[in-house]
Scaffold this active site. Structure first.
Site, PDB file in Angstrom:
ATOM      1  N   SER A  35       0.868  -1.147  -0.331  1.00 63.18           N
ATOM      2  CA  SER A  35      -0.088   0.084   0.355  1.00 63.18           C
ATOM      3  C   SER A  35       0.904   1.584   0.095  1.00 63.18           C
ATOM      4  CB  SER A  35      -0.490   0.082   1.546  1.00 63.18           C
ATOM      5  OG  SER A  35      -2.145   0.810   0.801  1.00 63.18           O
ATOM      6  N   HIS A  79      -7.358  -5.379  -0.977  1.00 66.62           N
ATOM      7  CA  HIS A  79      -6.673  -5.105  -0.507  1.00 66.62           C
ATOM      8  C   HIS A  79      -6.193  -5.608   0.519  1.00 66.62           C
ATOM      9  CE1 HIS A  79      -4.327  -1.606  -0.797  1.00 66.62           C
ATOM     10  NE2 HIS A  79      -4.375  -1.083   0.738  1.00 66.62           N
TER      11      HIS A  79
END
Length: 247
Positions: free
Chosen positions: A102, A211
């Site tokens: 990320s 994610h």
């Protein structure tokens, strides 16, 4: 700046993997990390720290990187690495790997565009291209302008995609097909640019995952992800380098 060094048994010197956390307003804590334990068990020393921009140290500490991503956070990570290498003789300063997810993937990509000391890198579920992120991520309308700024010029000045032609570090990209936070196109465009530039690069896409793959993905995919990571390091940062061929 606080950080952690986790090492395998034995005197070393051990190859080093520097892991950068996501967020950026998050932090590495004393909690057990399965990823760290897997790497240490394979023979790698693992470094992780909380550079400026991390949570846990107050708002001023967290907001200092606002609209200046890749500046003091980059120097903090590299200073932590330098300090650890100077203080721990068990670490092999000539065998360094870099990985992050990320925001950590952003900073890993940013570092490889500015620093050639790393043997290889892993960039995972990363924020890499602010302009496309702005219209595709589920937090794009907030995150891009809040962290990078309202102008295209300011955003481009903090964009790994804009600097990808500077990268020569072998890079593995890991991404999830259904990632709404950092959409798959972030990795696809960056991977294409790396390949076009002649960089040794691979892109692994996990179908049906989002994610949270590394934390909440299916057990089979979480295992495959760790196997991919270990395979990449074994190829580019082997625990026991191959002996020189005899002449």
């Amino acid at each position: 700046m606080h950080g952690w060094l986790t090492t395998p048994p034995g005197p070393g010197p051990h190859p080093v993997v520097l892991i950068i956390h996501g967020g950026p307003f998050a932090q590495v804590t004393v909690a057990v990390s399965d990823e760290t334990q897997v790497l240490v068990d394979a023979g790698y020393a693992v470094l992780a720290c909380n550079p400026r921009g991390s949570a846990g140290y107050g708002q001023a500490h967290g907001r200092v990187i606002r609209r200046r991503l890749g500046t003091v956070d980059r120097s903090d990570v590299l200073d932590f690495l330098a300090g650890a290498l100077a203080d721990a003789p068990k670490l092999d300063a000539g065998r360094l790997g870099l990985m992050g997810g990320s925001y950590g993937g952003f900073l890993a990509a940013w570092l490889t565009a500015h620093d050639q000391r790393f043997t290889a890198a892993i960039v995972e579920r990363a924020f890499l291209d602010p302009e496309t992120f702005l219209g595709t991520s589920d937090v794009g309308d907030f995150f891009v302008e809040e962290y990078l700024g309202p102008s295209r010029a300011l955003r481009n000045a903090q964009s790994p995609q804009e600097l990808v032609d500077r990268v020569s570090t072998p890079t593995l990209l890991i991404h999830s097909e259904q990632d709404l936070r950092c959409p798959l196109s972030q990795a696809e465009r960056y991977y294409f640019a790396l390949k076009r530039g002649g960089v040794a690069a691979e892109l692994a896409i996990f179908p049906g995952e989002d994610h949270e793959l590394s934390r909440g993905g299916t057990p089979r995919h979480r295992l495959q992800r760790l196997e991919l990571i270990l395979d990449w390091w074994d190829r580019y940062l082997p625990v026991r380098p191959a002996p020189h061929a005899r002449t």
